[in-house]
Enzyme design. Sequence first.
Site, short mmCIF file in Angstrom:
data_model
loop_
_atom_site.label_atom_id
_atom_site.label_comp_id
_atom_site.label_asym_id
_atom_site.label_seq_id
_atom_site.Cartn_x
_atom_site.Cartn_y
_atom_site.Cartn_z
N ASP A 29 1.38 -0.94 -0.11
CA ASP A 29 0.06 -0.09 -0.16
C ASP A 29 0.78 1.20 0.01
O ASP A 29 1.96 1.50 0.20
CB ASP A 29 -0.48 0.31 1.00
CG ASP A 29 -0.40 -0.10 2.37
OD1 ASP A 29 0.85 -0.54 2.65
OD2 ASP A 29 -1.38 -1.16 3.69
N ASN A 70 -7.82 -3.13 14.51
CA ASN A 70 -9.11 -3.56 14.12
C ASN A 70 -9.29 -4.82 13.04
O ASN A 70 -10.36 -4.47 12.02
CB ASN A 70 -10.41 -2.32 13.52
CG ASN A 70 -9.53 -1.84 12.09
OD1 ASN A 70 -8.20 -2.64 12.12
ND2 ASN A 70 -9.84 -0.11 11.69
N HIS A 109 -7.88 -4.85 10.20
CA HIS A 109 -7.41 -4.24 8.65
C HIS A 109 -5.52 -5.16 8.66
O HIS A 109 -5.08 -5.35 8.95
CB HIS A 109 -6.93 -2.94 8.93
CG HIS A 109 -6.16 -1.95 9.07
ND1 HIS A 109 -6.18 -1.12 9.91
CD2 HIS A 109 -4.67 -2.40 9.08
CE1 HIS A 109 -5.21 -1.03 10.15
NE2 HIS A 109 -3.53 -1.46 9.87
N GLU A 161 -9.93 -2.00 5.64
CA GLU A 161 -10.24 -1.53 6.76
C GLU A 161 -12.18 -2.33 6.86
O GLU A 161 -12.06 -2.67 6.12
CB GLU A 161 -10.90 -0.21 6.52
CG GLU A 161 -10.00 1.07 6.62
CD GLU A 161 -8.94 1.12 7.97
OE1 GLU A 161 -9.74 0.21 8.90
OE2 GLU A 161 -8.32 2.34 7.67
C1 F6R Z 1 1.20 -1.62 6.31
C2 F6R Z 1 -0.26 -1.88 5.77
C3 F6R Z 1 -0.58 -2.01 7.39
C4 F6R Z 1 -0.11 -2.67 8.81
C5 F6R Z 1 -0.51 -2.71 10.06
C6 F6R Z 1 -0.01 -3.00 10.78
O1 F6R Z 1 2.21 -1.72 4.81
O2 F6R Z 1 -0.72 -2.65 5.16
O3 F6R Z 1 -1.88 -3.58 7.73
O4 F6R Z 1 0.85 -3.66 8.75
O5 F6R Z 1 -1.51 -1.12 10.07
O6 F6R Z 1 0.62 -1.76 11.41
P1 F6R Z 1 2.11 -1.75 12.79
O7 F6R Z 1 2.81 -3.05 12.45
O8 F6R Z 1 2.17 -0.21 12.75
O9 F6R Z 1 1.46 -2.06 14.40
#
Ligand code: F6R
Length: 245
Positions: A67, A136, A138, A143
Amino acid sequence: MEVIVTNNYEELSRKAAEIIDSQLKKEPASVLGLATGSTPLGTYKELVKSYEKGQTDYSGVSTLNLDEYVGLSPDHHQSYRCFMDKHFFDLINIPKENTYVPDGRAEDLAEESSRYEQIIDEIGPPDLQLLGIGENGHIGFNEPGTSFESGTHVVELTPSTRQANARFFDTMEEVPTYAVTMGIHSIHKSKRIILLASGKHKAEAIRQLIYGEEDEQFPASSLKRHPDLTLIVDQEAYALVNEKG
Ligand code: F6R
């Protein structure tokens, strides 16, 4: 689903890097699906260490990132392109042209999404996709409520995700509101998926992933139907999982 529980974050990072290193040894022209965020940082550090010891070679490897924020230029210090360059790509011998990240500044974001999905199909699918998980549920920036059939698309970030990412920006206003993300269906194209979770703030998400039903309100639950999923979680993230469920 295979679950590997480690004592702590350092061990989790070593374990994930070991799996990636052995994938590269087996297939030097591997395609890796990569994530940003805090969780994979230790894994990238370990991968760089083994590269520096001469144990791995990235000259034939390609990467596809999950992303990118909409509106940030590739050299903005919080863009995911910049993150990947700084923490990984600039520290190994991967040809930069083999590293793909969605273009969050494309004029036509729908067109950019289709272009990126086409790249996934042309150079992929990834042999191995690294994922983190949001509190959550994701994955990528998919989301709650995202269709399990979704390809790469533009998404409006929820207030909770913006809040969680605000720590990287000077003010809340600077946190982007939109992102381009691989969809759930795009993620499922990968041959193998490794999901990492560390810390007690991820424990409820891991409990729900392991015990919950497939539910579009909890995007990570789609992964239960993937044929080759490995969770690597530390004890804190595993704390709410017990034998009785
Ligand atoms: C990042 C991504 C997100 C993260 C998620 C957890 O490329 O796709 O889904 O993996 O937000 O983020 P952290 O590792 O910072 O807790």
